[in-house]
Structures are given as C-alpha cells and as structure tokens.
Design a protein around this motif. Sequence first.
Motif, PDB file in Angstrom:
ATOM      1  N   UNK A  62       0.820  -1.207   0.000  1.00  0.00           N
ATOM      2  CA  UNK A  62       0.000   0.000   0.000  1.00  0.00           C
ATOM      3  C   UNK A  62       0.858   1.263   0.000  1.00  0.00           C
ATOM      4  N   UNK A  63       2.167   1.093  -0.087  1.00  0.00           N
ATOM      5  CA  UNK A  63       3.050   2.251  -0.025  1.00  0.00           C
ATOM      6  C   UNK A  63       3.270   2.747   1.385  1.00  0.00           C
ATOM      7  N   UNK A  64       3.020   1.862   2.366  1.00  0.00           N
ATOM      8  CA  UNK A  64       3.181   2.222   3.774  1.00  0.00           C
ATOM      9  C   UNK A  64       4.477   1.608   4.304  1.00  0.00           C
ATOM     10  N   UNK A  65       5.269   2.403   4.997  1.00  0.00           N
ATOM     11  CA  UNK A  65       6.453   1.890   5.674  1.00  0.00           C
ATOM     12  C   UNK A  65       6.155   1.776   7.168  1.00  0.00           C
ATOM     13  N   UNK A  66       6.920   0.933   7.852  1.00  0.00           N
ATOM     14  CA  UNK A  66       6.644   0.752   9.275  1.00  0.00           C
ATOM     15  C   UNK A  66       7.940   0.549  10.058  1.00  0.00           C
ATOM     16  N   UNK A  67       7.848   0.854  11.352  1.00  0.00           N
ATOM     17  CA  UNK A  67       8.925   0.580  12.301  1.00  0.00           C
ATOM     18  C   UNK A  67       8.315  -0.116  13.505  1.00  0.00           C
ATOM     19  N   UNK A  68       8.933  -1.196  13.939  1.00  0.00           N
ATOM     20  CA  UNK A  68       8.434  -1.942  15.088  1.00  0.00           C
ATOM     21  C   UNK A  68       9.370  -1.740  16.264  1.00  0.00           C
ATOM     22  N   UNK A  69       8.811  -1.279  17.372  1.00  0.00           N
ATOM     23  CA  UNK A  69       9.575  -1.082  18.609  1.00  0.00           C
ATOM     24  C   UNK A  69       9.261  -2.248  19.534  1.00  0.00           C
ATOM     25  N   UNK A  70      10.193  -3.174  19.658  1.00  0.00           N
ATOM     26  CA  UNK A  70       9.941  -4.380  20.460  1.00  0.00           C
ATOM     27  C   UNK A  70       9.798  -4.064  21.947  1.00  0.00           C
ATOM     28  N   UNK A  71      10.441  -2.997  22.398  1.00  0.00           N
ATOM     29  CA  UNK A  71      10.370  -2.644  23.817  1.00  0.00           C
ATOM     30  C   UNK A  71       8.974  -2.178  24.196  1.00  0.00           C
ATOM     31  N   UNK A  72       8.401  -1.274  23.402  1.00  0.00           N
ATOM     32  CA  UNK A  72       7.055  -0.754  23.687  1.00  0.00           C
ATOM     33  C   UNK A  72       5.963  -1.563  23.004  1.00  0.00           C
ATOM     34  N   UNK A  73       6.379  -2.543  22.170  1.00  0.00           N
ATOM     35  CA  UNK A  73       5.434  -3.382  21.419  1.00  0.00           C
ATOM     36  C   UNK A  73       4.496  -2.529  20.578  1.00  0.00           C
TER      37      UNK A  73
END
Length: 294
Positions: A62-73
């Motif tokens: 969809x043209x969406x980028x993401x970042x996952x923060x494992x600490x804050x989930x």
Amino acid sequence: MKKVIVFVFFFVLMFQSWAIADAANPISVNAVNVNGKFIATDVSPIIKDGRVLVPIRTLASLGVTYQWDSKSQSALNTKGKDQIKLTANKKEAFKNNQAVQVDVPVQTQGRILVPIRFVSENFGYKANYEKVRSILFIQDGNYRVDQESLQAEDLQAARQAAISLPIQFSFKSLSSLERPGANKDYGYVFPRGDASRYMYSNNVGHTVVEIKNGVAKAVWQFTEGNGLADIVSSAGQKPSYNYVEWVTDIMMFNDENGNIKAVYKDEKGQQKDLTAKAKSYIDIIQPIPNETRK
C-alpha cells in the motif's frame, strides 16, 4: 468416457462436505488483493472480533512503511506525511499524535498483525472482505479495473484478471456458502475458450459469476445433493446455459497435497491434468495447452 465420469464423481465428492465453525476451523482469509493484484503473505491474515488483521509487511503493498519497537510493542506506520502508531493489546492508537480508538489491537503471533481496515482507511484506502471466497480486497482512490487484461487473448491472463475482481451481488447470497471454513477447499471452473464467466465452488456449494464491463457479478448460487443437476437450495437466477458442461471443460483447484491442479479436455476430447506449485492465490489459474479464446 470413464475418465470423465470419474472426474465428475470426484468433483461432486470434493464439494459436498459441510464446514463447521469451531475452534479448530476458524474464519480465515484465503488471499489478499491490493489494487487488483493478489499478493503473497508470509503469514495468513486472521479475523478477530469481526476485524481482519494482516501481517504488517503487507502494508508495503500500500506504499506504507513501518517501524516496530519491540520494547514498547508498538508499530509506527508512515505514508507520506501521515503516521499511525498502534500498540499491541491496546485499543488506543495515535494518528499524527492525536489519540483515536481502534476496534481490535495489534496482535503478535510470530509476526506482527495489524487491523487492516483501520490502517488502510486512515491512509485513504478502502478495505472489503468478500465472504463468498474469503478474500480481502484493498483499493486506493486511484484504482481502475484493467480492462485490457480482462479482454486479453491470453486466456490465463484474462482469467487471472477475472478472479481478481471482487464478486458483487444483486441478490442475497446463500449464507451457507459463507460459513467459517467453507473455503478451506475451493476451485474454479471455466467454459473452454472463455474468460467472461466462471463457477466458483467451495466445500458447501457453487457461485456462477459473469464478467461484464469490468464487474464480476454473481448471477446464481446453489448447493447440490447427489450431483450438479440435483439442486437442494439456490439464490439468484439460474442461467440458461449448461453450467454442468463446464466441469468437464476446465477445472482448477487445490489438490490434497496443497498443489494447484487443472483438469481439462485436450483438442482430441481426452481428459488431461497438470499440476503446479503455487506462489500466490492467482496461480490457481493455469494455462491450458492449445486452448484459444472464443
């Protein structure tokens, strides 16, 4: 003739079993289609509390980028100037730093799954879950149906374009065909040399679909008893053409080993079959040797 009879008998057996909704057989999403294209996902989407969740990597389509923060989930999703922050097990999300409510929170099941309707609509997309085939369709405001593909001389390409259209109904669909687990096994049947109509069949029954002006319209649904001509229940208008003959023309389905299989008649009228490995849902449509469009 014996091969044809055996094939028809197999077809009837394949689609007579009834699916029962229970913990071992949940509602599922068979495929994800973004702007008319089926995409492969490393983890199957799920439905929780009536909402579809997809692997976060699907959003790249969809043209969406993401970042996952494992600490804050938490997952920070970005498209252009807009950002959406979702946190696992929380129904409060943030769009451009403004708190908003989400019906179902992010799930972590080996992969990160996010509620696709909430994310897509907040980024200007539309998401629609088609119950009859268990397919999730996502489209942006600029999406237009590829008419050239639907009219292509290449029947495989035309048929792939045809099944990539969401099925629309002008009548109330048979609820039995939309039961949880009904689409665990499924197949498509086509008339020889034709991509403008097909019959979709699952564990419960059948839906006859016609393609006109870039729209896939269901014209008839039915369940059968001892064979395709033994109608138990139906909805819509039974077509005048002989849909039963399609079964011995061309049928494409998942076999017991998880492969894609096509059964068809060759130019001499002999029953043939071919098997292929599928990378995505669209691969169920295979090219039939020596077949030309009507």
